[in-house]
Scaffold this active site. Structure first.
Site, PDB file in Angstrom:
ATOM      1  N   ASN A 134       1.199  30.975   4.605  1.00 32.96           N
ATOM      2  CA  ASN A 134       1.742  31.282   3.449  1.00 32.96           C
ATOM      3  C   ASN A 134       2.823  32.476   3.603  1.00 32.96           C
ATOM      4  O   ASN A 134       2.775  33.710   3.686  1.00 32.96           O
ATOM      5  CB  ASN A 134       0.572  32.386   2.512  1.00 32.96           C
ATOM      6  CG  ASN A 134       0.992  32.685   1.045  1.00 32.96           C
ATOM      7  OD1 ASN A 134       2.392  32.823   1.077  1.00 32.96           O
ATOM      8  ND2 ASN A 134       0.048  33.296   0.198  1.00 32.96           N
ATOM      9  N   CYS A 137       4.495  34.506  -0.825  1.00 25.11           N
ATOM     10  CA  CYS A 137       4.200  35.431  -2.119  1.00 25.11           C
ATOM     11  C   CYS A 137       5.312  36.488  -1.841  1.00 25.11           C
ATOM     12  O   CYS A 137       5.607  37.283  -1.280  1.00 25.11           O
ATOM     13  CB  CYS A 137       2.696  35.937  -1.893  1.00 25.11           C
ATOM     14  SG  CYS A 137       1.396  34.887  -2.380  1.00 25.11           S
ATOM     15  N   CYS A 355      26.684  20.895 -31.884  1.00 21.87           N
ATOM     16  CA  CYS A 355      27.831  20.381 -31.466  1.00 21.87           C
ATOM     17  C   CYS A 355      29.153  21.053 -32.255  1.00 21.87           C
ATOM     18  O   CYS A 355      29.900  21.641 -31.476  1.00 21.87           O
ATOM     19  CB  CYS A 355      27.981  18.965 -31.871  1.00 21.87           C
ATOM     20  SG  CYS A 355      29.247  18.098 -31.054  1.00 21.87           S
ATOM     21  N   CYS A 381      33.445  12.809 -28.783  1.00 22.36           N
ATOM     22  CA  CYS A 381      32.219  12.945 -27.874  1.00 22.36           C
ATOM     23  C   CYS A 381      32.504  12.847 -26.616  1.00 22.36           C
ATOM     24  O   CYS A 381      33.048  11.736 -25.947  1.00 22.36           O
ATOM     25  CB  CYS A 381      31.210  12.002 -28.656  1.00 22.36           C
ATOM     26  SG  CYS A 381      29.766  12.184 -27.516  1.00 22.36           S
ATOM     27  N   CYS A 384      27.927  14.731 -23.913  1.00 21.54           N
ATOM     28  CA  CYS A 384      27.320  15.973 -22.939  1.00 21.54           C
ATOM     29  C   CYS A 384      25.768  15.988 -22.996  1.00 21.54           C
ATOM     30  O   CYS A 384      25.086  16.498 -22.325  1.00 21.54           O
ATOM     31  CB  CYS A 384      27.773  17.305 -23.455  1.00 21.54           C
ATOM     32  SG  CYS A 384      27.202  17.713 -25.238  1.00 21.54           S
ATOM     33  N   CYS A 387      23.048  17.074 -28.342  1.00 24.43           N
ATOM     34  CA  CYS A 387      22.612  16.558 -29.286  1.00 24.43           C
ATOM     35  C   CYS A 387      21.258  15.979 -29.330  1.00 24.43           C
ATOM     36  O   CYS A 387      20.116  16.184 -29.874  1.00 24.43           O
ATOM     37  CB  CYS A 387      23.572  15.711 -30.069  1.00 24.43           C
ATOM     38  SG  CYS A 387      24.060  14.268 -29.242  1.00 24.43           S
ATOM     39  N   CYS A 391      17.601  17.226 -30.803  1.00 22.59           N
ATOM     40  CA  CYS A 391      17.063  16.196 -31.782  1.00 22.59           C
ATOM     41  C   CYS A 391      15.548  16.190 -31.615  1.00 22.59           C
ATOM     42  O   CYS A 391      14.956  16.002 -30.779  1.00 22.59           O
ATOM     43  CB  CYS A 391      17.529  14.830 -31.929  1.00 22.59           C
ATOM     44  SG  CYS A 391      16.764  13.883 -33.199  1.00 22.59           S
TER      45      CYS A 391
END
Lengths: 424, 455
Positions: A134, A137, A355, A381, A384, A387, A391
């Site tokens: 470990n 942490c 947009c 457009c 990218c 949208c 959506c």
């Protein structure tokens, strides 16, 4: 039916789903419940030297998003606060009773060779299958020179890994902290030290929220709080990237990886495996919903593998790695644009406003006979994707590849790149 | 079944505690957890269809987002900015044909965001606090008379007071509130909400009320026009349409609106006499309300008869369904043609089946049937009592189809008189539309008064 048995650096388990080193693996009673529920293995909550640490109350903070609880989660709990002997006795008993399950023991002792040499034989004697160091942490223990205080210094990582490899027959897994600028450095160090594998990510340093009445970070301990380790679904993207970085690094390529970080279902696990991970460790999802979630993980992974024709995990493990590249090698000539399925559209207008306000003014808000109609202006457009993400209707907005007639060309080859190396 | 010699009309048909339970809040306010969950269902639509569907144009996605962040006061302020009776509208709006009907969630999953319940959550919480969310502008020195203390009048008065004018409300009844106080089914507005809302609204200051003062009886339009800088008329529809059948002037043939008003004012509903067999004639909200409330008071059989089909009822599908789950039987396509009386009471009503002819006109088929009854409620519409505004007096307002004619600013044919609510020609029977009328009129009156000031 797909075979999901796992053999990770010699540690065998009936499935690749392990519970990560954390509260769910602190005691025999928890671990036995987990094995009964079907988990393939556990990494026992970190053992330290006696006297055991002392924990505070309370210990957890969480990020909730409206009705979605614990999309992010953090803790300020330290390593196991039970006596070392009790933990060792229980580990031995559980391993004896559940020989087919993976039993890995997490360890954290001071950064001195003697300390590691003292504890390793004790663990070995339990019959455990392996150890996880470990080095991760970020809270509490790091103030005492352990945990992420070690993981953030590659030289220490290498040194401790080497000590352990020299002192035990057990496979050594180095658990990495994500609280570094470049995960490849500690991973390379672990490999140089002879580690059999790395596991990642440990938790991310964090303050989950501020209590605006108490004016203190959560979780609040008598009026004050401290930074803790962040995990849960929200950290998965960070973990995926770090996994990919190690999987595709020339020095660490092929180093076995046990993935950790926001894994809560079979799909999450499969994604990490596609990036090269061999096993998938889970904590937050189990702490949120209990151990039964492993049912879906097992059946979901098998069903997906059957659907795709993968007989074993090895058939798809690492398949996405070659497709992770540097930005400069992406095809500049590739073009995609958004397409709205008007039959699926529910007219919420989110694509338009996202947009219009924040991107490229490429979705028109029209009215056709009084009815709303949102339409992509193809010329504007840039593909990218925003949208399609906002959506709320699945598959309503898709990104469609456009034929440009231009060949593959990346930035290193692009004439617009002032730093371009002449391709003579 | 044998019929009793006289109509069976009696109080306390149910145990008092059962009647109390039947008149408890039909849709209790959401708690925080439920409100947060429901608010998270809102997509925060751009150019939101719900806002467009709201007659008062409340910015619904915005107030719902504020609920989701625990900014409940901000949410309520957003609502009250547009609709000062947002508390009552949250209870009585037929959201199923307005905002919720237009919710985009209907398209994807057949279950709209419960906008009405969220509006109630926000408005109830703000109204439970001290103070008032709005402040008055500097005094204008102008006085406006508002005739009628119903939703249109209250909305107009509040907006005028906010804009700095002094308002006097003239109300014929003893209490302000109009149909909020005297109409509307009791289980939709419990705990004296209508009066509490009026008192809360009046906290804005600058509004005084003369109750028990009726236009045409205690005060005339001419006086008000002379004594005030402007007048707003929100009289509602105080007249009730008659069946036009022989023998309807008897005790057990009643106007539904009168009974509903009595029910709303009754301190103890178990003392209200209710028929065993109740017939309701009509297809609007009043018909639905009297039918359900009769049933909840303990009527054994309640039958609502409407001359056309379910689609033509002005009561929404939701109200019709609610009547049916309350055990009201709805019969369509039948009109009353004869009241059959015995010993001075109507004991049976004869109906003729109806249909639409080739031209789409409603005609009787010649076939009839009869229904026994102890009480008949008339709920076939209300009408404007014309005299006070269009009587023999010198000054009168133009009417069309029995209602006051107004322009887009709610201005009447007299230059300093505005009107709104159910009494105007464009009036629907929606509380929320009345609130909007009052608001539009107040803004127009304010413009008018400021023009006057600048002259």
């Amino acid at each position: 039916m797909a075979d999901i048995r796992s053999n990770f650096v010699g540690i065998k388990s009936p499935n690749p789903f392990w519970l990560a080193s954390a509260p769910p693996t602190d005691k025999e009673v928890n671990v036995v419940r987990a094995f009964k529920a079907g988990w393939g293995g556990v990494v026992w909550k970190t053992l330290g030297e006696n006297p055991p640490v002392v924990n505070v109350s309370s210990r957890y903070g969480a990020l909730h998003l409206n009705d979605s609880r614990m999309v992010g989660f953090n803790n300020i709990e330290l390593i196991s606060d039970r006596p070392l002997e009790i933990n060792l006795q229980e580990i031995k008993k559980v391993k004896r009773d559940w020989p087919d399950r993976a039993m890995v023991v997490s360890l954290m002792v001071p950064c001195e060779e003697e300390s590691w040499k003292r504890i390793l034989p004790l663990v070995e004697e339990t019959g455990a299958d392996g150890i996880e160091l470990n080095f991760g942490c970020p809270h509490g223990m790091s103030e005492r020179g352990m945990g992420s205080a070690v993981g953030q210094v590659p030289e220490y990582v290498e040194m401790v890994a080497r000590w352990c490899k020299q002192s035990t027959r057990m496979p050594v897994i180095v658990k990495l902290t994500p609280n570094v600028t470049d995960i490849r450095h500690p991973a390379r160090a672990a490999k140089r030290g002879g580690a059999d594998a790395v596991s990642l990510i440990n938790t991310i340093n964090s303050i989950c929220s501020v209590d605006l009445d108490l004016m203190a970070p959560t979780p609040v301990v008598d009026g004050k709080g401290t930074h803790g380790g962040y995990c849960g679904p929200a950290v998965k993207p960070v973990a995926l990237n770090m996994t990919a970085e190690i999987a595709r690094d020339a020095e660490t390529q092929g180093l076995p990886i046990s993935a950790i970080g926001g894994i809560g279902n079979w799909r999450d696990a499969a994604e990490f495996m596609a990036l090269g991970a061999g096993t998938a460790q889970v904590c937050t999802a189990a702490m949120h919903h209990g151990f039964k979630i492993v049912d879906d993980m097992i059946s979901g992974l098998k069903n997906w593998m059957d659907e795709k024709g993968y007989a074993t995990i090895e058939d798809f493990r690492g398949r996405a790695v070659p497709n992770v590249t540097d930005w400069k090698f992406l095809n500049i000539n590739f073009k995609s644009i958004a397409k709205i399925d008007q039959d699926k559209c529910i007219k919420c207008g989110l694509c338009h406003i996202a947009c219009e306000d924040t991107s490229h003014q490429a979705i028109a808000a029209n009215r056709l006979e009084g009815k709303r109609r949102y339409e992509v202006i193809d010329e504007e457009c840039v593909g990218c994707n925003l949208c399609s993400h906002v959506c709320p209707v699945p598959d309503c907005i898709t990104m469609v590849s456009m034929e440009t007639g231009k060949p593959y060309q990346n930035w290193t080859q692009d004439p617009r790149n002032p730093m371009r190396k002449a391709a003579e | 079944m044998a019929q009793s010699a006289t109509p069976d009309i009696a109080a306390a048909r149910l145990q008092p505690q059962d009647i109390d339970r039947n008149f408890e809040d039909v849709k209790p306010v959401l708690d925080r957890k439920r409100a947060i969950v429901e608010s998270s269902r809102c997509y925060f639509c751009y150019d939101a269809p719900c806002t467009e569907a709201c007659p008062t144009s409340i910015d619904i996605p915005n107030f719902i987002r504020m609920i989701s962040t625990d900014n409940v006061r901000g949410a309520a302020e957003k609502i009250f900015e547009q609709n000062i009776l947002g508390g009552m509208c949250a209870r009585v709006c037929p959201t199923e044909i307005l905002c919720e009907d237009s919710c985009v969630r209907n398209t994807s999953e057949d279950k709209p965001v419960n906008i009405g319940a969220l509006q109630r959550y926000a408005t109830d919480r703000l109204m439970a606090q001290d103070g008032h969310p709005f402040q008055r502008q500097a005094p204008s020195g102008r006085k406006v008379a508002v005739v009628g203390g119903g939703p249109a009048g209250l909305s107009c008065a509040h907006r005028l007071a906010m804009l700095g004018h002094d308002v006097t409300i003239f109300e014929a009844h003893d209490k302000l509130g109009g149909l909020n106080e005297y109409g509307i089914a009791a289980y939709k507005t419990v705990d004296d909400f209508a009066q509490r809302e009026v008192q809360w609204l009046m906290r804005i200051g600058g509004i005084s009320a003369k109750t028990g003062t009726a236009l045409g009886r205690d005060v005339t339009l001419e006086q008000l026009r002379r004594d005030y800088d402007a007048v707003f008329v929100g009289l509602g529809l105080a007249g009730v349409n008659a069946l036009g059948l022989d023998g309807e002037e008897v005790a057990n043939v009643q106007d539904a609106v009168d009974y509903i008003a009595k029910l709303r004012q009754a301190p103890d509903k178990s003392k209200l006499p209710v028929g065993r067999k109740v017939l309701v004639i009509g297809g609007g909200n009043t018909a639905i309300d009297i039918a359900i409330q009769s049933k909840r008071l303990g009527a054994e059989d309640v039958t609502l008869v409407y001359r056309r089909g379910p689609d033509q009822m002005s009561a929404t599908w939701h109200e019709q369904e609610f009547a049916q789950v309350n055990g009201v039987k709805i019969k369509h396509w039948a009109k009353p043609v004869r009241l059959i009386s015995h010993q001075g009471a109507v004991r049976e009503v004869e109906f003729e089946y109806t249909q639409l002819d080739d031209q789409g006109r409603l005609t009787g088929t010649g076939e009839t049937f009869a229904l026994l009854c102890d009480v008949v409620f008339k709920a076939i519409g209300q009408k404007l009592v014309k005299d006070p505004v269009n009587g023999k007096a010198h000054e009168s307002l133009d009417l069309a189809n029995g209602k006051i004619v107004v322009n887009a600013d709610m201005q009447t044919s007299l230059p300093n008189v505005w009107a709104g609510g159910d009494c105007v020609a464009s009036g629907t029977d929606l509380t929320v539309q009345s609130v909007e009328d009052g608001k539009i009129a107040a803004i127009a009156i304010d413009r008018y008064l400021r023009r006057k000031n600048s002259k």
